[in-house]
Write a protein that holds these residues in place. Sequence first.
Motif: not given
Length: 800
Positions: A369-386
């Motif tokens: 939301l802070k970036h006007c040019n942000c169209k969306g975001f990928q949200f991934k879970y890192d199984t290695i780092n938890g």
Amino acid sequence: MCSPFLFTVISLLLSTPFSSSTLLRITKGSSLSVEKPSNVLISANRIFSSGFYPVGNNAYCFAIWYYQSLNDGSYTMIWMANRDRPVNGKRSKLSLLKTGNIILTDADFLVVWATETTWASSVQLELCDTGNLVLHTLAGKILWQSFDSPTDTLLPQQLLTKKTILVSSRSRSNYSSGSYKLYFDDDNVLRLLFDGLETSSVYWPDPWLIPWEAGRSTYNNSRTAILDSSGHFKSSDDLKFSAADLGIGPKRRLTVDVDGNFRLYSLNEKLRAWVVSWQAKDNPCTIHGICGPNSLCTYHPKGGRRCNCIQGYKMKNHKDWSYGCESDFALSCNNDEAAFIKHPHVEFYGYDIEYFPNQTLEGCEEKCLKHCNCKGFQFKYDTINGYSLCYPKALLLNGYRSLEFKDPIYIKLPKSNLSSYDKPHQEFRLDCLHQVTALLDRAYKKQQENGTVKFMLWFACGCGGVEIIGFLFVLLYVLYRNRQGSRATEKGYLQVATGFRKFTYAELKKATCNFSIEIGRGGSGVVYKGILSDNKVAAIKRLTEANQGEEEFLAEVSTIGRLNHMNLTETWGYCVEGKHRLLVYEYMEQGSLAENITSNTLDLKKRFEIALGTAKGLAYLHEECLEWVLHCDVKPQNILLDSNYQPKVADFGLSKLFNRGGIGNSSFSRMRGTRGYMAPEWVFNLPITSKVDVYSYGVVMLEMITGRSPTGAVHTKDDNGGMEHRRLVTWVREKMRETTTGNGSWIEEIIDTAMDGEYDKNKMELLVRVALQCAEEDKDARPTMSKVVEMLLGHENDGF
């Protein structure tokens, strides 16, 4: 030299696909003219041809193609000199000058392409058995060859080097340079690149792999690759592969196709068709840019690749899917005006604004939301780092939906109308639906002429021409009127007044890409998606009952063309050629009611509007149009929804048409309809009236309310704990009767769970009671469709 000199006489007797006369070679001072189709070079083995090839409207390229056509009549192009600068169909030439230079000139004598070669003594241009077009001296010295400047294809024995690049065509019919390239990168690795108008990215080998992980080597400086005659391919970066039909014999070619895949083809001589014997990418959705920006690619081995616009976006260019989708909204930088929609199992590769490890979902939303040019975001879970990773996206490119992706992406959209973005927009598929042909608009250079004489000559010719044309027009018009009579006048008036027209079978075959995008199927035929010549998206139904006479069919479609109601699908035209019978309808964006019944997109208000709109459409067919029209197959698949979920009844008119006075003669040669929706009259061979549609309507409404299909039994427990089977109508009636015995709310027990308890019980009870009345066994106990409309209208605006 490419071939023995003694084959000259034999070659002159050979023929090409365009003419019965060919040339063996071009010598100094001679030329090939675009206006002489016989000016075609042919190789001694009769495998390759070279000459002017039509690529559009009055547009030609000098090219090399396989001499024999395929089973569909097309020719396989392997090289073009001027793919991005077509020449005119008049006065254009390929000339071998006395200086030794080959030039391709347009009609205005502009040099479009040249070899830039010079040689004082004799030279000649010759097409070799390998498909290589060679300019050489009499001693055999090669001055220029087409193998050194490939377009999108590599032939056996043709060397790919650091100086050569294969570039795909724009589409299957537009041979100009496309967006996909095969080349040797600066690290000496052979790669595939998507080079779009605004972005570019490497996608083969997989960009997240370092070269040695992909089986490639950077420790070379030759940068060469070659396909040998037996089907082995070898590159200096250690890339190796072989054709599935390995061995000497089959004709082969390596091509960067319009979809960005790099494929090895072998020719099946018996079928006259190319067969893929190896390809770089097994999954087309992993090719970058394949669906364009703001879209999702999905792939199934049987169904192929499909592209969908994501929520809030619409297709940008119906002629070219590679343009992808554009936003259907305006989004400000105010954080309070934006929200996010979740796309599970989706990944957009690349174009991250930043990378944030160890983030919560709320924290990632805030960063986007802070970036006007942000169209969306990928949200991934890192199984290695938890912990979870956050990737805000500046662009939504290379979208791919697959169950293999465990993590979602969140798309940023306006909060004000977030609920309207409830499912992806248009689906688009198939290259042939978006063909773009090269058009040419070039001025001729003309010698100065006497203007006065020229004007007088043209004036005299014009006057005489007008008189002749006028006379012929009157004569032909009189003959036409006598032959066609009043029926032709009536058809012409119908076409002008309503837009209802006759299509040719070739038009509809082209619009549907040879009937390849099936969007529906029923007892009377199969429905395909197509794009007409005016870029309208249409639903084209191919009728299976081809034994109907032409006169009878034309009479029925003439009636259909006059039907006009906001709750009936608009019929744009028809086709009748031989045994082919087709109808052309408007395309409905949200699909059928059947596709939407079990989704959470249909709230009570939408379901009520669908019930009312469907009733209005059927009432019009039964009581308001010129002829008495029975539908005879009312079911969810034949109720279509537009972009606002307004219903339109489809597939009407061909089941039965009667004059208003002929209702009593309602005889049918066979049962019509779909099991589960058919009225008892069909089974007991009773007279068929409009009440059969009323019964089907009632069943459809019960299915829409309960989410249960009438084609299967409803399973309930009996008093002994066993299972009983009930028809849908019977089950609803029993649940309704339980109210009188104090067993609680029957509405809650039958309501579709997708509504999640959000409904008005009074409105829902009204719908159920109307539906049950329509589904009475006795046809006389059923209301007319106009009475149904009246009952629903009395409560249309209450409580929503």
